[in-house]
Scaffold this motif. Structure first.
Motif, PDB file in Angstrom:
ATOM      1  N   GLU A   1      -5.606   4.126  -6.164  1.00  0.00           N
ATOM      2  CA  GLU A   1      -5.527   3.650  -4.780  1.00  0.00           C
ATOM      3  C   GLU A   1      -6.262   4.608  -3.858  1.00  0.00           C
TER       4      GLU A   1
ATOM      5  N   HIS B   1       0.834  -1.207   0.000  1.00  0.00           N
ATOM      6  CA  HIS B   1       0.000   0.000   0.000  1.00  0.00           C
ATOM      7  C   HIS B   1       0.867   1.254   0.000  1.00  0.00           C
TER       8      HIS B   1
ATOM      9  N   PHE C   1       1.487  -1.453  -5.400  1.00  0.00           N
ATOM     10  CA  PHE C   1       0.110  -1.726  -4.956  1.00  0.00           C
ATOM     11  C   PHE C   1      -0.611  -2.692  -5.892  1.00  0.00           C
TER      12      PHE C   1
END
Length: 286
Positions: free
Chosen positions: A185, A54, A59
């Motif tokens: 994200e 993350h 990711f």
């Protein structure tokens, strides 16, 4: 080669088999290993250690590897099963079929947010949260957060992220203001736009999906299958774009040793992002 389908197109038999495999993996103890793994690799910008899952360029490939390993575990129980995806731009309300009793079950009750319906309700005895990993011992949700409403991302917001031809940029963390990876994200500096796209979906579901051990809620896998599909769409839309950083960072870079370039193996599998660029080696999307 197998196919990942939209969850709304699953047959009654496919839903039953998926739920059966999820419950079987949970009973074996293997499911909780995946929950523990996600918690271990949820590393924030502020932590001075490698960051693979993350707030980082890897990711997308890290979660692709994570889903692949999980899918293989499900297929050892039932070889016909694959992880479906949840298109939250279309199935965007608590009334969507996704939350019916034959698939994910519904939202949590007032007070403790405990999910009381569907196959993953604690009262049915087959889905116990491991208190050594996560808080509490039952699945919690707060779909849409009626007390302080939040909406799921729209098709227009997804399209805006998909339009960005740049994959990622320095400083390769949650503060990046351009590039597909962080637009999708969903980190930002603050304000009403603080939770975007991927992050806002976790927030919309609420409960255990808000934690580092969010795979405690099986809808996690359907959400990330859709994120994976969106990555494939970005790749198709920008064939000239590549994963960045494409080379190991210089030692003078503050992110040296913390983020993974295209050919640096990611833990825990020692797979390089470059080895996970092409999903068609493993599966296709319907």
């Amino acid at each position: 080669m197998y196919t990942r389908k939209n969850q709304r197109n699953l047959t009654r038999s496919e839903k039953r088999r998926l739920v059966g495999a999820l419950l079987g993996l949970k009973r074996s103890g293997r499911y909780d290993e995946f929950v523990r793994m996600h918690g271990e690799y949820y590393v924030s910008d502020a932590e001075d250690r490698p960051r693979a899952a993350h707030m980082t360029p890897s990711f997308f490939p890290w979660h692709r590897g994570f889903l692949l390993e999980f899918e293989r575990a499900l297929q050892k129980i039932d070889s016909s099963v694959s992880v479906p995806y949840w298109d939250w731009t279309t199935d965007n309300s608590p009334a969507s079929p996704l939350w019916a009793d034959d698939l994910m079950g519904g939202t949590g009750r007032r007070g403790d947010r405990q999910v009381m319906t569907g196959p993953f309700a604690h009262v049915n005895g087959d889905w116990r949260i491991d208190a050594r990993i996560s808080e509490g011992d039952f699945l919690t949700r707060d779909l849409g957060r009626p007390g302080n409403p939040v909406s799921l991302p729209t098709k227009a917001e997804v399209a805006q992220a998909l339009d960005d031809p740049l994959y990622d940029a320095a400083p390769w963390d949650s503060t990046v203001s351009r590039g597909f990876r962080n637009r999708m994200e969903g980190w930002s500096a603050g304000g009403s736009d603080r939770w975007r796209l991927h992050n806002r979906v976790h927030r919309w579901v609420g409960g255990l999906m808000m934690s580092a051990t969010s795979p405690d809620d099986p809808v996690f896998w359907l959400h990330h299958a859709y994120m994976d599909l969106l990555w494939t769409r970005w790749q198709k839309a920008h064939p000239g774009s590549r994963y960045l950083p494409d080379k190991r960072l210089e030692r003078s870079d503050p992110q040296y040793g913390r983020v993974f370039s295209a050919d640096e193996p990611m833990p825990p599998w020692d797979m390089k992002p470059s080895a996970l660029m092409d999903h068609t080696r493993f599966y296709r999307y319907a």
